[in-house]
Design an enzyme around this catalytic site. Sequence first.
Site, short mmCIF file in Angstrom:
data_model
loop_
_atom_site.label_atom_id
_atom_site.label_comp_id
_atom_site.label_asym_id
_atom_site.label_seq_id
_atom_site.Cartn_x
_atom_site.Cartn_y
_atom_site.Cartn_z
CB ALA A 117 -0.92 -0.01 1.22
CB CYS A 118 4.05 2.10 1.71
SG CYS A 118 5.05 0.64 1.34
#
Length: 195
Positions: free
Chosen positions: A156-157
Amino acid sequence: MSRGNVLFLLSGSIACYKACTAISRLTQAGVTVQTVATPAALRFVGAATLEGLSGRPVFSELFEAGRALDHIALARHADLALLCPATANTVNRLAAGLADDVVGALWLAWELKTKPWWLAPAMNAHMWDHPATTASLEKLRGWGARVLDPVDGPHACGETGAGRLMEPDPIVGEVLAFLDARASSPPSPAFSLPR
Ligand SMILES: Cc1cc2nc3c(=O)[nH]c(=O)nc-3n(C[C@H](O)[C@H](O)[C@H](O)COP(=O)(O)O)c2cc1C
Protein backbone atom coordinates in the site's frame (compact mmCIF):
# COMPACT_ATOMS: atom_id res chain seq x y z
CA MET A 1 -22.23 -29.04 14.27
CA SER A 2 -19.19 -26.78 14.08
CA ARG A 3 -16.19 -27.82 11.99
CA GLY A 4 -13.96 -26.44 14.77
CA ASN A 5 -13.25 -23.37 16.89
CA VAL A 6 -10.82 -20.81 15.55
CA LEU A 7 -9.53 -17.84 17.51
CA PHE A 8 -8.92 -15.27 14.77
CA LEU A 9 -6.73 -12.44 16.03
CA LEU A 10 -6.16 -9.25 14.06
CA SER A 11 -3.48 -6.62 14.60
CA GLY A 12 -3.35 -3.19 12.99
CA SER A 13 -2.35 -3.61 9.35
CA ILE A 14 -3.83 -2.35 6.12
CA ALA A 15 -4.29 -6.06 5.34
CA CYS A 16 -7.13 -6.33 7.89
CA TYR A 17 -9.56 -6.08 4.96
CA LYS A 18 -8.13 -9.32 3.56
CA ALA A 19 -8.52 -10.98 6.95
CA CYS A 20 -12.24 -10.11 6.75
CA THR A 21 -12.50 -12.21 3.59
CA ALA A 22 -10.81 -15.12 5.37
CA ILE A 23 -13.20 -14.79 8.36
CA SER A 24 -16.19 -14.77 6.01
CA ARG A 25 -15.00 -17.87 4.13
CA LEU A 26 -14.28 -19.76 7.36
CA THR A 27 -17.71 -19.07 8.85
CA GLN A 28 -19.37 -20.02 5.55
CA ALA A 29 -17.42 -23.28 5.68
CA GLY A 30 -18.95 -24.12 9.06
CA VAL A 31 -16.11 -23.01 11.35
CA THR A 32 -16.91 -21.19 14.61
CA VAL A 33 -14.78 -18.06 14.52
CA GLN A 34 -14.16 -15.87 17.54
CA THR A 35 -12.44 -12.65 16.55
CA VAL A 36 -9.98 -10.76 18.72
CA ALA A 37 -8.64 -7.37 17.68
CA THR A 38 -6.03 -4.94 18.94
CA PRO A 39 -7.19 -1.32 19.23
CA ALA A 40 -5.09 -0.57 16.12
CA ALA A 41 -6.83 -3.33 14.14
CA LEU A 42 -10.17 -1.70 14.97
CA ARG A 43 -8.96 1.46 13.24
CA PHE A 44 -8.75 -0.54 10.00
CA VAL A 45 -11.95 -2.61 10.30
CA GLY A 46 -14.90 -1.94 12.60
CA ALA A 47 -16.22 -4.11 15.42
CA ALA A 48 -19.56 -4.28 13.57
CA THR A 49 -17.87 -5.81 10.53
CA LEU A 50 -16.10 -8.46 12.61
CA GLU A 51 -19.29 -9.28 14.51
CA GLY A 52 -21.33 -9.34 11.31
CA LEU A 53 -18.92 -11.73 9.60
CA SER A 54 -18.39 -14.09 12.54
CA GLY A 55 -21.76 -13.78 14.30
CA ARG A 56 -19.97 -13.12 17.61
CA PRO A 57 -18.86 -9.92 19.35
CA VAL A 58 -15.18 -9.14 18.88
CA PHE A 59 -12.97 -9.40 21.99
CA SER A 60 -10.72 -6.39 22.14
CA GLU A 61 -10.49 -4.96 25.62
CA LEU A 62 -8.81 -7.00 28.37
CA PHE A 63 -10.55 -5.10 31.17
CA GLU A 64 -14.03 -4.93 29.59
CA ALA A 65 -16.74 -5.46 32.22
CA GLY A 66 -18.16 -8.98 32.07
CA ARG A 67 -15.28 -10.30 29.95
CA ALA A 68 -12.51 -10.31 32.53
CA LEU A 69 -11.75 -14.02 32.14
CA ASP A 70 -12.47 -14.34 28.43
CA HIS A 71 -8.77 -14.60 27.55
CA ILE A 72 -8.54 -17.80 29.61
CA ALA A 73 -11.85 -19.28 28.36
CA LEU A 74 -11.08 -18.50 24.72
CA ALA A 75 -7.60 -20.03 24.94
CA ARG A 76 -9.14 -23.15 26.51
CA HIS A 77 -11.88 -23.74 23.94
CA ALA A 78 -10.13 -22.85 20.68
CA ASP A 79 -8.66 -25.56 18.45
CA LEU A 80 -6.39 -23.16 16.59
CA ALA A 81 -5.24 -19.57 17.00
CA LEU A 82 -4.52 -17.57 13.87
CA LEU A 83 -2.99 -14.10 14.15
CA CYS A 84 -3.82 -12.55 10.79
CA PRO A 85 -2.58 -10.03 9.93
CA ALA A 86 0.40 -10.07 12.29
CA THR A 87 2.03 -6.64 12.46
CA ALA A 88 5.71 -6.05 13.13
CA ASN A 89 4.71 -4.46 16.43
CA THR A 90 2.66 -7.45 17.60
CA VAL A 91 5.25 -9.98 16.39
CA ASN A 92 7.90 -8.19 18.44
CA ARG A 93 5.60 -7.87 21.44
CA LEU A 94 4.74 -11.58 21.43
CA ALA A 95 8.43 -12.47 21.20
CA ALA A 96 8.99 -10.33 24.30
CA GLY A 97 6.20 -12.15 26.16
CA LEU A 98 4.25 -8.98 26.90
CA ALA A 99 0.68 -9.63 28.05
CA ASP A 100 -0.77 -6.16 28.58
CA ASP A 101 -3.28 -6.42 25.72
CA VAL A 102 -5.73 -9.11 24.59
CA VAL A 103 -3.45 -10.65 21.96
CA GLY A 104 -0.47 -10.85 24.30
CA ALA A 105 -2.57 -12.28 27.15
CA LEU A 106 -4.05 -14.95 24.85
CA TRP A 107 -0.59 -15.83 23.52
CA LEU A 108 0.75 -16.42 27.03
CA ALA A 109 -2.41 -18.29 28.12
CA TRP A 110 -2.19 -20.58 25.07
CA GLU A 111 -1.22 -24.27 25.53
CA LEU A 112 1.48 -24.09 22.87
CA LYS A 113 2.67 -27.65 23.40
CA THR A 114 -0.69 -29.15 22.45
CA LYS A 115 -2.47 -26.57 20.29
CA PRO A 116 -1.30 -24.69 17.19
CA TRP A 117 -0.72 -20.96 17.11
CA TRP A 118 -0.21 -19.66 13.58
CA LEU A 119 0.64 -16.16 12.45
CA ALA A 120 0.41 -14.58 9.03
CA PRO A 121 2.66 -11.49 8.96
CA ALA A 122 1.81 -8.43 6.87
CA MET A 123 4.13 -5.47 6.75
CA ASN A 124 6.29 -3.17 4.66
CA ALA A 125 9.32 -4.93 3.13
CA HIS A 126 11.75 -2.97 5.34
CA MET A 127 9.83 -3.92 8.48
CA TRP A 128 9.88 -7.54 7.29
CA ASP A 129 13.67 -7.41 6.72
CA HIS A 130 14.44 -5.66 9.99
CA PRO A 131 16.66 -7.72 12.31
CA ALA A 132 14.22 -7.17 15.19
CA THR A 133 11.42 -8.78 13.16
CA THR A 134 13.64 -11.61 11.92
CA ALA A 135 14.84 -12.40 15.46
CA SER A 136 11.31 -12.28 16.88
CA LEU A 137 9.94 -14.62 14.21
CA GLU A 138 12.80 -17.04 14.85
CA LYS A 139 11.98 -16.96 18.54
CA LEU A 140 8.27 -17.57 17.94
CA ARG A 141 9.05 -20.46 15.57
CA GLY A 142 11.42 -21.91 18.16
CA TRP A 143 8.62 -21.82 20.73
CA GLY A 144 6.36 -23.80 18.39
CA ALA A 145 4.39 -21.15 16.48
CA ARG A 146 3.92 -21.60 12.73
CA VAL A 147 4.57 -18.66 10.44
CA LEU A 148 2.51 -18.48 7.24
CA ASP A 149 5.13 -16.67 5.22
CA PRO A 150 4.13 -13.48 3.43
CA VAL A 151 4.58 -13.12 -0.30
CA ASP A 152 6.39 -10.67 -2.56
CA GLY A 153 4.39 -7.97 -4.31
CA PRO A 154 3.23 -4.36 -4.24
CA HIS A 155 2.49 -2.72 -0.88
CA ALA A 156 0.00 0.00 0.00
CA CYS A 157 2.95 2.35 0.67
CA GLY A 158 3.88 2.16 -3.02
CA GLU A 159 6.95 -0.04 -2.55
CA THR A 160 7.29 -3.60 -3.82
CA GLY A 161 8.90 -6.47 -1.96
CA ALA A 162 8.42 -9.14 0.67
CA GLY A 163 5.92 -8.77 3.50
CA ARG A 164 2.53 -8.90 1.73
CA LEU A 165 -0.04 -10.98 3.60
CA MET A 166 -0.63 -14.40 2.09
CA GLU A 167 -3.92 -14.35 0.12
CA PRO A 168 -7.10 -15.32 2.03
CA ASP A 169 -7.86 -18.49 0.04
CA PRO A 170 -4.60 -20.33 0.84
CA ILE A 171 -4.87 -19.24 4.48
CA VAL A 172 -8.43 -20.62 4.66
CA GLY A 173 -7.27 -23.79 2.90
CA GLU A 174 -4.56 -24.37 5.53
CA VAL A 175 -7.02 -23.83 8.39
CA LEU A 176 -9.67 -26.16 6.95
CA ALA A 177 -7.06 -28.84 6.21
CA PHE A 178 -5.89 -28.68 9.82
CA LEU A 179 -9.42 -28.82 11.26
CA ASP A 180 -10.52 -31.65 8.96
CA ALA A 181 -7.40 -33.70 9.71
CA ARG A 182 -8.44 -33.82 13.33
CA ALA A 183 -12.08 -34.67 12.47
CA SER A 184 -11.61 -38.20 13.82
CA SER A 185 -10.78 -36.84 17.29
CA PRO A 186 -13.67 -36.03 19.67
CA PRO A 187 -15.44 -32.75 18.86
CA SER A 188 -14.25 -29.78 20.85
CA PRO A 189 -16.74 -28.14 23.20
CA ALA A 190 -18.17 -25.02 21.59
CA PHE A 191 -16.84 -21.64 22.66
CA SER A 192 -18.96 -21.04 25.73
CA LEU A 193 -18.61 -17.62 27.19
CA PRO A 194 -20.90 -16.07 29.78
CA ARG A 195 -22.86 -13.14 28.34
C1 LIG B 1 -2.25 3.11 7.00
C2 LIG B 1 -1.39 2.26 7.90
C3 LIG B 1 -1.08 0.99 7.50
C4 LIG B 1 -0.28 0.17 8.30
N1 LIG B 1 0.01 -1.09 7.88
C5 LIG B 1 0.83 -1.85 8.66
C6 LIG B 1 1.17 -3.16 8.21
O1 LIG B 1 0.71 -3.66 7.16
N2 LIG B 1 2.00 -3.89 8.98
C7 LIG B 1 2.54 -3.40 10.15
O2 LIG B 1 3.32 -4.11 10.79
N3 LIG B 1 2.21 -2.16 10.60
C8 LIG B 1 1.37 -1.39 9.89
N4 LIG B 1 1.04 -0.14 10.33
C9 LIG B 1 1.56 0.33 11.63
C10 LIG B 1 0.75 -0.30 12.78
O3 LIG B 1 -0.63 -0.02 12.65
C11 LIG B 1 1.27 0.22 14.13
O4 LIG B 1 2.60 -0.23 14.34
C12 LIG B 1 0.40 -0.19 15.28
O5 LIG B 1 0.95 0.34 16.49
C13 LIG B 1 0.25 -1.69 15.41
O6 LIG B 1 -0.46 -2.00 16.58
P1 LIG B 1 -0.85 -3.50 16.95
O7 LIG B 1 0.30 -4.37 16.59
O8 LIG B 1 -1.07 -3.44 18.43
O9 LIG B 1 -2.11 -3.82 16.25
C14 LIG B 1 0.22 0.67 9.54
C15 LIG B 1 -0.13 1.97 9.95
C16 LIG B 1 -0.92 2.75 9.13
C17 LIG B 1 -1.28 4.13 9.62
